[in-house]
Design an enzyme around this catalytic site. Structure first.
Site, short mmCIF file in Angstrom:
data_model
loop_
_atom_site.label_atom_id
_atom_site.label_comp_id
_atom_site.label_asym_id
_atom_site.label_seq_id
_atom_site.Cartn_x
_atom_site.Cartn_y
_atom_site.Cartn_z
N ALA A 1 4.26 -11.17 -8.34
CA ALA A 1 3.05 -11.74 -7.74
C ALA A 1 2.66 -10.94 -6.50
CB ALA A 1 3.27 -13.21 -7.42
N ARG A 2 3.26 -11.25 -5.37
CA ARG A 2 2.98 -10.50 -4.15
C ARG A 2 4.23 -10.43 -3.28
NH1 ARG A 2 -0.33 -8.35 -5.96
NH2 ARG A 2 -2.50 -8.06 -5.44
N GLU B 1 4.44 -2.01 1.22
CA GLU B 1 4.13 -1.04 0.16
C GLU B 1 3.34 0.11 0.79
OE1 GLU B 1 2.30 -2.81 -3.28
OE2 GLU B 1 3.74 -4.45 -3.32
N HIS C 1 4.95 -1.74 -8.14
CA HIS C 1 3.66 -2.46 -8.28
C HIS C 1 2.86 -1.95 -9.49
CE1 HIS C 1 0.47 -4.84 -5.82
NE2 HIS C 1 0.26 -4.98 -7.13
N GLY D 1 2.37 -3.94 -12.28
CA GLY D 1 2.05 -5.09 -13.13
C GLY D 1 0.82 -4.86 -13.99
N ALA D 2 -0.24 -4.34 -13.39
CA ALA D 2 -1.51 -4.19 -14.13
C ALA D 2 -1.66 -2.79 -14.72
CB ALA D 2 -2.68 -4.48 -13.19
#
Ligand code: NAD
Length: 318
Positions: A235-236, A265, A283, A285-286
């Protein structure tokens, strides 16, 4: 080709077909990352800013940008809007948009992958084999079938994870804000956070980063969890307190953690990254071709929609 005199600045990258499309329609598109101290001034000559997560658009940048009286819209390619001072921007007349659904399956698939990575030590087995070690006996894992998956936040991504995890034989429980309880199925049980901590074998985070969710997983929360729980955060960074997580990993309270997002980050805590029970990803995820294509398409639609609203009659003109 008509030049529309519309300047679009893309700071964190965007799918190339979408950029080509915009250029072919007559937009001026610049793809470049600007450091924070230069961004505000640059934006004085920009109509639409497109960012992902790296660019931070804070109030001081917005103050500088509005001096140009040109910036109309900030688009976040992706979901989390925590890198943009949204309310401030809106108060200054700048529309803020994101592409909420475009990457849900991509993130959910990463979570599913990481569930199995943690359960079977795939991260460490990869690493040690490359070092010439054959540690067959070290990696006796667990099966995820029959285990309970607890999802914190039950929005788009979490529901996609739940659907997939259910097919893999997991029992699903979740927690969300009051009023966000799903009523579409009995397969997923809404529980209190304490119940979730007590019963889940794997816990995966799917809340946005807000004042309320900052450090929601800290030492106290971890102590309420099962011994040997597995934690996943796609998520974050900041929804889990990384220092408390590191302590819990060292104390064997947490059996493993998969982390895609970090408090800092792109310079995360290396003690956490190097921990043998952690499966880190940068990072991503997408980061699938499909999700980025969908995000690119959605961004172009948002920009064309804005032009419609501005009365540019672009679609007819094209
Ligand atoms: P969403 O808005 O559909 O779901 C978020 C859910 O969290 C909502 O149902 C909301 O009610 C719930 N929530 C908010 N505060 C809560 C709290 N205090 N306790 C319990 N539940 C709470 O969003 P989504 O599309 O599922 O995305 C979730 C998050 O995933 C995003 O905010 C973003 O930060 C992150 N994300 C990460 C990546 C990545 O690359 N790793 C990609 C996309 C999104």
């Amino acid at each position: 080709m008509k030049n529309l005199n519309m300047n679009i600045l893309v700071t964190d990258g965007m799918e190339k077909d979408a950029i080509e499309f915009l250029i072919n329609q007559g937009f001026n598109v610049e793809e470049k990352f600007y450091p924070e101290e230069e961004l505000g001034k640059k934006l004085q000559n920009v109509d639409v800013l497109v960012v992902r997560s790296a660019t931070k658009v804070r109030a001081d940048i917005i103050d500088e940008a509005v001096k140009g009286n040109r910036l109309k819209m900030i688009i976040r390619g992706g979901v989390g809007l925590d890198n943009i001072d949204c309310e401030y921007a809106r108060a200054k007349g700048i529309e803020v948009r994101n592409t909420p659904g475009a990457s849900s399956d991509a993130v959910a698939e990463l979570v599913i992958g990481q569930l199995i990575v943690l359960a079977r030590f795939i991260n460490m087995a990869n690493l040690t084999m490359r070092e010439g070690r054959w540690e067959k006996k070290a990696y006796k894992g667990v099966e995820i079938a029959g285990k309970t998956l607890g999802l914190i936040g039950f929005g788009r991504i979490a529901r996609s994870v739940a659907n997939k995890a259910k097919l893999l034989g997991m029992n699903i429980i979740y927690n969300d804000l009051p009023g966000c309880v799903v009523d579409d199925t009995d397969d997923y049980k809404c529980v209190t956070l304490d119940e979730l901590y007590k019963n889940a074998d794997f816990i995966t985070m799917h809340v946005p980063l807000t004042k309320e969710t900052k450090y929601m997983i800290d030492k106290d929360a971890i102590n309420k969890m099962k011994d040997g729980v597995y934690l996943l955060n796609c998520a974050r960074g900041g929804v889990i307190n990384e220092c408390d997580l590191l302590d819990a990993l060292n104390e064997d309270k947490v059996a493993g953690a998969a982390i895609d997002v970090y408090e800092k980050e792109p310079t995360p805590n290396m003690d956490l990254l190097n921990h043998p029970k952690v499966s880190p990803t940068p990072h991503i995820g997408a980061s699938t071709h499909e999700a980025q294509k969908r995000i690119g398409t959605e961004i172009t639609e948002i920009i064309l929609g804005k032009c419609d609203k501005l009365g540019m009659n672009l679609r007819q003109a094209l």
